[in-house]
Write an enzyme that holds these catalytic residues in place. Sequence first.
Site, short mmCIF file in Angstrom:
data_model
loop_
_atom_site.label_atom_id
_atom_site.label_comp_id
_atom_site.label_asym_id
_atom_site.label_seq_id
_atom_site.Cartn_x
_atom_site.Cartn_y
_atom_site.Cartn_z
N GLY A 49 -47.14 85.48 45.05
CA GLY A 49 -45.84 84.89 44.79
C GLY A 49 -45.11 85.72 43.76
CD GLN A 54 -43.27 86.39 38.29
OE1 GLN A 54 -43.20 85.87 39.38
NE2 GLN A 54 -44.40 86.87 37.80
CB CYS A 98 -48.88 85.16 35.99
SG CYS A 98 -47.09 85.25 35.98
CG LEU A 99 -47.69 89.81 40.21
CD1 LEU A 99 -46.67 90.21 41.26
CD2 LEU A 99 -48.91 90.72 40.27
CG HIS A 140 -47.79 80.33 39.22
ND1 HIS A 140 -48.86 80.61 38.38
CD2 HIS A 140 -46.93 81.38 39.07
CE1 HIS A 140 -48.63 81.77 37.77
NE2 HIS A 140 -47.47 82.26 38.16
CG HIS A 144 -42.51 82.32 37.16
ND1 HIS A 144 -42.75 82.87 35.93
CD2 HIS A 144 -43.62 82.58 37.91
CE1 HIS A 144 -43.95 83.45 35.94
NE2 HIS A 144 -44.50 83.29 37.13
ZN ZN Z 1 -46.36 83.94 37.63
#
Ligand code: ZN
Length: 175
Positions: A49, A54, A98-99, A140, A144
Site C-alpha cells: 500500500g 507518503q 511502512c515504506l 493502515h 496516513h
Molecule cells: Zn505506511
Amino acid sequence: MSILKVARMGHPVLRHRGRPLEPVDLRSPQLQKLIDDMIDTMREYSGVGLAAPQVHESLRLFVALLAEEPDDGTAATVIVNPEIVPNTDGRKDGWEGCLSIPDIRGLVPRFEDITVKALDRDGRPIELRLKGFPARVVQHEADHLDGVLFFDRMPSMQSLTFLEEYSRYHVDADE
Ligand code: ZN
C-alpha cells in the site's frame, strides 16, 4: 511513469490531514499520472500500500494490493476519500511495516472485518467489504490520510523489531 521519492518518518507531510478530492479533480491528467506513479512506486519498493502523503501529496488517496496474499500479479486498487465502517467490535494484532518507516515491524491491533466506501480513480462510488490482511492494509493506508502512523496505533512498543530480527524470531509467530 516515474518512481517517486517516499517521505520518511519525521517529514511533516506525514502528519498532515490530506485534502479530499472531488470527482472533477480525478479528471486531471496530472492526478491520473500521480496515481500511476504511486502504483509503480509501491511495486518498486515491494509495498502492499502507498498513500499520497507518503509521496509528498497531502490528498485523501491511496493505492493498495488487496489480496489475502498479494504478489506481483495482484492488480492495484485505487481508493479516494475512504470512509471505513467496522463490521465487528474486535481488533486483532498483526505485524505491520511502512515504506515511511523502513525496516521496522510492530504489532498493531486492527478491525478484522470492515466496509470501505470510497471513490475509484474515475470518481465513481465504490464499496468494498474486506477481512483479514486486506482490511489491515486499508486501515493502515487510511490512517496516513489523517497524519497517523502505525506506531500511534500500538498500545505497547514491546513488539517493535528490526526487519532482520523480525525474520529471525517472529515470522512464524505471525499466526
Ligand atoms: Zn505506511
